[in-house]
Design an enzyme around this catalytic site. Structure first.
Site, PDB file in Angstrom:
ATOM      1  N   HIS A  77       0.856  -1.190   0.000  1.00 47.05           N
ATOM      2  CA  HIS A  77       0.000   0.000   0.000  1.00 47.05           C
ATOM      3  C   HIS A  77       0.891   1.238   0.000  1.00 47.05           C
ATOM      4  O   HIS A  77       1.884   1.300   0.731  1.00 47.05           O
ATOM      5  CB  HIS A  77      -0.893   0.015   1.231  1.00 47.05           C
ATOM      6  CG  HIS A  77      -1.666   1.284   1.402  1.00 47.05           C
ATOM      7  ND1 HIS A  77      -2.619   1.702   0.498  1.00 47.05           N
ATOM      8  CD2 HIS A  77      -1.598   2.261   2.358  1.00 47.05           C
ATOM      9  CE1 HIS A  77      -3.126   2.861   0.900  1.00 47.05           C
ATOM     10  NE2 HIS A  77      -2.523   3.225   2.017  1.00 47.05           N
ATOM     11  N   CYS A 188      -4.203   2.851  -5.022  1.00 45.74           N
ATOM     12  CA  CYS A 188      -3.373   3.683  -4.153  1.00 45.74           C
ATOM     13  C   CYS A 188      -2.047   4.041  -4.814  1.00 45.74           C
ATOM     14  O   CYS A 188      -1.560   5.167  -4.680  1.00 45.74           O
ATOM     15  CB  CYS A 188      -3.132   2.978  -2.814  1.00 45.74           C
ATOM     16  SG  CYS A 188      -2.199   1.433  -2.914  1.00 45.74           S
TER      17      CYS A 188
END
Length: 316
Positions: A77, A188
């Site tokens: 992430h 992301c």
């Protein structure tokens, strides 16, 4: 069936005029979206002469539950950190799914046969940077410098991007590894890359000795076939049945505890199918999949160089 000339066209996520209300059926699950975030549509405001540092932040997906397990698979992430050297205040900014990853990747097929997508994504900004969260199993590294005036210009872009780029897309769809791209992802990592490009646009000075990699999840397909929007697809009984039955295969892998075995099994099932139904920009596409079907990549992408554009203005 609509025929698209894919020889010169790549589908990118479209921009929207406003963010629609989410279906009440959609729930975040284990962790609510942006639980400690600032008020909606607000950004910190810096003095023009403030000196600001930008940090690249990376951590394994679901580190709170699995530690570094997904990091070993390069399922990461991405976010950015902001430090105002004059005020000593710092912030974490990230873009991610409102209702968690699996809900963005596959829809819910309800008992009444309706198909509900919970696939919105949004920007979250909150005060502070939890250093250990990012550095222990991932990355926390300074990548750029800019002024407070430049950051305020960047903040305008963030608000615009958040209001117009509202849906999460997991997959990058390509003809073959390294080949023609049919559909680009919107996740992301792509948000961080967009943000870095805009920081370069406003004049941020990047440290090009820093090397960063980004996660992509690829599907490989021969030329996609356009099926239509939801009304067109689900008014065709035969087609609607095929689409629902495909998505039903992934309903068993939903878990309030984010069971990693379920996620892995879902990906294995993708590999077993030689076809895939993609929902992109509110439209459905049939993907005639081909070897290697699905692949994870963690590729190096250079930090951006200065741009001629001075700054972003909403609407331009």
């Amino acid at each position: 069936i609509l025929k698209i000339d894919f020889t010169t066209y790549v589908f990118l996520f479209r921009r929207f005029d406003f963010r629609p209300r989410t279906n009440s059926y959609c729930q975040a699950g284990v962790i609510p979206f942006c639980p400690t975030g600032r008020d909606t549509n607000t950004m910190p405001k810096f003095e023009a002469t403030d000196q600001v540092e930008i940090y690249a932040l990376k951590k394994p997906v679901w580190e709170f539950k699995f530690g570094d397990l997904l990091g070993k698979l390069h399922i990461m992430h991405d976010a950015i950190g902001i430090l105002n050297l004059n005020t000593k205040q710092n912030y974490t900014m990230e873009w991610y799914e409102l209702f968690q990853l699996f809900n963005c990747t596959f829809p819910h097929v309800l008992k009444n046969d309706s198909v509900v997508w919970c696939n919105q994504g949004a920007t979250c900004i909150y005060d502070g940077i939890v250093d250990n969260l990012w550095s222990q199993n991932g990355t926390l590294i300074k990548v750029a410098d800019l002024t407070g005036a430049q950051f305020n210009q960047f903040a305008e872009w963030v608000l615009w991007d958040n209001k117009t780029g509202i849906f999460y897309e997991t997959w990058t769809v390509e003809k073959e590894p390294g080949g023609k791209m049919w559909f680009d992802s919107f996740d992301c990592a792509s948000w961080v890359l967009r943000a870095f490009e805009e920081l370069a646009n406003v004049g941020a000075r990047f440290d090009h000795t820093i090397q960063l990699n980004y996660t992509r999840i690829h599907l490989y397909s021969d030329t996609p076939v356009y099926l239509g929007n939801a009304t067109q697809v689900f008014s065709n009984k035969t087609l609607a049945t095929r689409v629902r039955e495909f998505y039903r295969e992934f309903q068993n892998y939903r878990s309030a505890t984010l069971d990693i075995e379920h996620i892995i099994q879902g990906m294995i099932d993708v590999l077993m199918y030689h076809e895939f139904y993609l929902f992109y920009n509110f439209e459905y596409w049939y993907l005639p999949m081909k070897p290697p079907y699905l692949k994870l990549s963690y590729n190096k992408i250079p930090l951006p160089k200065p741009r001629e554009k001075l700054y972003f203005k909403p609407g331009t």
